[in-house]
Motif scaffolding. Structure first.
Motif, PDB file in Angstrom:
ATOM      1  N   PHE A 100     -15.734 -60.341 -11.769  1.00 53.08           N
ATOM      2  CA  PHE A 100     -16.543 -58.921 -11.472  1.00 53.08           C
ATOM      3  C   PHE A 100     -18.113 -59.330 -11.475  1.00 53.08           C
ATOM      4  N   GLY A 101     -18.452 -60.623 -12.491  1.00 55.76           N
ATOM      5  CA  GLY A 101     -19.938 -60.874 -12.443  1.00 55.76           C
ATOM      6  C   GLY A 101     -20.088 -61.591 -11.187  1.00 55.76           C
ATOM      7  N   ILE A 102     -19.413 -62.212 -10.466  1.00 56.05           N
ATOM      8  CA  ILE A 102     -19.740 -63.007  -9.440  1.00 56.05           C
ATOM      9  C   ILE A 102     -19.397 -62.454  -8.057  1.00 56.05           C
ATOM     10  N   MET A 255     -25.394 -64.058 -14.198  1.00 57.88           N
ATOM     11  CA  MET A 255     -24.491 -63.096 -13.296  1.00 57.88           C
ATOM     12  C   MET A 255     -23.424 -62.373 -14.341  1.00 57.88           C
ATOM     13  N   CYS A 256     -22.713 -63.410 -14.774  1.00 56.34           N
ATOM     14  CA  CYS A 256     -21.686 -62.947 -15.803  1.00 56.34           C
ATOM     15  C   CYS A 256     -22.176 -62.215 -16.931  1.00 56.34           C
ATOM     16  N   SER A 257     -23.256 -62.594 -17.582  1.00 58.65           N
ATOM     17  CA  SER A 257     -23.774 -61.835 -18.610  1.00 58.65           C
ATOM     18  C   SER A 257     -24.204 -60.486 -18.375  1.00 58.65           C
ATOM     19  N   TYR A 258     -24.690 -60.273 -17.092  1.00 59.67           N
ATOM     20  CA  TYR A 258     -25.044 -58.974 -16.640  1.00 59.67           C
ATOM     21  C   TYR A 258     -23.721 -57.949 -16.480  1.00 59.67           C
ATOM     22  N   ARG A 259     -22.754 -58.713 -16.274  1.00 63.55           N
ATOM     23  CA  ARG A 259     -21.398 -57.836 -16.270  1.00 63.55           C
ATOM     24  C   ARG A 259     -21.221 -57.603 -17.708  1.00 63.55           C
ATOM     25  N   LEU A 260     -21.043 -58.337 -18.514  1.00 62.64           N
ATOM     26  CA  LEU A 260     -20.818 -58.199 -20.065  1.00 62.64           C
ATOM     27  C   LEU A 260     -21.592 -57.174 -20.602  1.00 62.64           C
ATOM     28  N   THR A 261     -22.862 -57.123 -20.316  1.00 65.41           N
ATOM     29  CA  THR A 261     -23.807 -56.131 -20.902  1.00 65.41           C
ATOM     30  C   THR A 261     -24.219 -55.283 -19.983  1.00 65.41           C
ATOM     31  N   THR A 262     -25.583 -55.594 -19.501  1.00 63.92           N
ATOM     32  CA  THR A 262     -26.007 -54.550 -18.590  1.00 63.92           C
ATOM     33  C   THR A 262     -26.757 -55.401 -17.519  1.00 63.92           C
ATOM     34  N   PRO A 263     -27.142 -55.330 -16.267  1.00 60.00           N
ATOM     35  CA  PRO A 263     -28.235 -56.145 -15.558  1.00 60.00           C
ATOM     36  C   PRO A 263     -29.623 -55.962 -16.028  1.00 60.00           C
ATOM     37  N   GLY A 264     -30.220 -57.143 -16.250  1.00 57.36           N
ATOM     38  CA  GLY A 264     -31.581 -57.000 -16.946  1.00 57.36           C
ATOM     39  C   GLY A 264     -31.479 -57.553 -18.447  1.00 57.36           C
ATOM     40  N   THR A 265     -30.362 -57.126 -19.060  1.00 59.59           N
ATOM     41  CA  THR A 265     -30.410 -57.462 -20.817  1.00 59.59           C
ATOM     42  C   THR A 265     -29.581 -58.822 -20.760  1.00 59.59           C
ATOM     43  N   GLY A 266     -28.374 -58.838 -20.087  1.00 64.80           N
ATOM     44  CA  GLY A 266     -27.700 -59.923 -20.368  1.00 64.80           C
ATOM     45  C   GLY A 266     -27.495 -60.461 -21.479  1.00 64.80           C
ATOM     46  N   LYS A 267     -27.604 -61.866 -21.710  1.00 63.69           N
ATOM     47  CA  LYS A 267     -27.469 -62.535 -22.811  1.00 63.69           C
ATOM     48  C   LYS A 267     -28.473 -62.459 -24.163  1.00 63.69           C
TER      49      LYS A 267
END
Length: 418
Positions: A100-102, A255-267
């Motif tokens: 879903f991130g990609i 991109m995957c980190s934006y799916r795990l948390t939120t776009p802009g915060t990510g890792k």
């Protein structure tokens, strides 16, 4: 010191099996040493210190331990970056976050290794018709079948990639609940070479579950762009209590980190609570523990071949994961095998495995696992769907001696039922 009532036939077959697989066990020890040495270097390059073991709370800002753990796994996997988190609830979750991130609505993902594993099918939309699947978001998922022998159909893969120009080429390394061979880095490289030539823009993603630290060549070094897996399998070393990882190209990991948390915060956010020390220790032990699981699988293959059963891979063959397939042939033998594995466990040895319905599986499944971590398949476990050809999928073993005992007890149960 005969603490267990081992049938003399099993004891003799075990002795012969150890002779047959001694060379392969030494080869595995060389792989263990390579990855253990590399892991020490990964820790040193990441600057790991004792203070990193303290967990963060709240948003988890400036959690230097969390960031260092990402660097450890990135180096260990030959990745540009990695996303390693305790809040990945399973390998399927990590894979789903990556998908879903990609991928975006209208994109096509092409799985070139046949039908993917049972639990990911609902996330894709191949089974169950669950809301929120890839299919529900208008993402196409297509499949290139395997050859009659269960190997990748390279000619058809080339044709399908050239024709479809998919956004993603998806590879499943391990066999899942199928009898096809697991892919080694050689087959993965061949698929990557075909994909890069046929559609250079396609992103190559690998389901790497069960395959970590089994070979000295990493999939990311032979063309894979991003891969994912579970920390309660190989890379958690039997110590990580939960979690998963995504590793690969830095832009894809972001991109995957934006799916795990939120776009802009990510890792940048995500409290580690009190898990950091266990995740670091799990990474440290993972190369050795994975090797012990591989030794257990090799021994099981040799023992059951001597007892007259078909096994895959053979004890002498190269391995791309920790899974051993044993063709038991009938329901009773399958159930008895799992009961034997359970009886050799340090935890819950008194439990009798019973076939039952399981979320994410279409058939009843029997599972044996006396594990310190629930569902941890780097610990000795065996599972199988109750359907033809009544094969068992064996994996794990935190140390070889305990794993060997569990296999002998499984053989005990099987031959005493004949």
């Amino acid at each position: 010191m005969n603490f267990f009532d081992i049938d003399p036939r099993v004891a003799e077959a075990s002795r012969r099996a150890m002779g047959l697989c001694s060379g392969k066990l030494k080869e595995i020890e060389r792989i263990q040493e390579y990855h253990q040495t590399k892991m020490i270097k990964a820790f040193q390059k990441a600057g790991v210190r004792e203070s990193y073991f303290c967990g963060s709370t709240g948003y988890g800002y400036d959690d230097f331990g969390r960031d260092a753990l990402d660097r450890v796994y990135a180096f260990a996997f030959d990745a540009e970056d990695a996303l390693v988190r305790h809040n990945f609830v399973s390998g399927t979750h990590a894979l789903t976050v990556a998908l879903f991130g990609i991928l975006r609505p209208g994109d096509t993902a092409l799985c070139v290794t046949g039908m993917p594993y049972d639990t990911i099918r609902s996330a894709i939309g191949l089974e169950g018709n669950y809301p929120g699947s890839l299919k529900d978001f208008g993402i196409n998922f297509e499949i290139t079948g395997l050859t009659a022998g269960g190997t990748p159909d390279y000619e058809q893969i080339k044709k399908d990639i050239e024709e479809k120009k998919p956004k993603m080429v998806y590879i499943q390394r391990s066999r899942g609940y199928s009898t096809r061979p697991t892919l080694t880095y050689r087959e993965i490289k061949k698929i990557c070479d075909i994909s890069k030539a046929a559609s250079p823009a396609s992103i190559i993603m690998l389901d790497n579950c069960y395959g970590e630290f089994t070979e000295t060549v990493e999939p990311l070094a032979v063309g894979v762009d991003v891969m994912a897996g579970s920390l309660i399998k190989n890379p958690g070393g039997g110590i990580a209590p939960t979690g998963g990882y995504i590793a690969g190209r830095s832009d894809l990991v972001e991109m995957c980190s934006y799916r795990l948390t939120t776009p802009g915060t990510g890792k940048e956010i995500g409290a580690t609570l009190n898990t950091s020390r266990e995740l670091f220790m799990g990474a440290y032990h993972a190369p050795h523990v994975t090797g012990e699981a591989m030794k257990t699988a090799v021994f099981a293959s040799a023992l059951f071949e001597i007892l007259g059963y078909e096994t895959s891979p053979k004890y002498s063959e190269n391995r791309g994961d920790i899974i051993q397939l044993i063709m038991l042939g009938d329901r009773e033998s399958l159930v008895r095998f799992c009961a034997g594995v359970q009886s050799g466990s340090a935890v819950d040895s008194f439990v009798e495995p019973v076939p039952s319905d399981m979320p994410g599986y279409e058939s009843q499944v029997i599972m044996a696992a006396g594990a310190f971590t629930l569902g941890s398949s780097i610990e000795l476990s065996a599972d199988a769907p109750l359907r033809e050809p009544y094969a068992v999928w064996l994996q794990g073993g935190l140390n070889f001696h305990a794993g060997k005992l569990g296999i002998m007890l499984a053989a005990n149960k099987v031959i005493q039922g004949k």
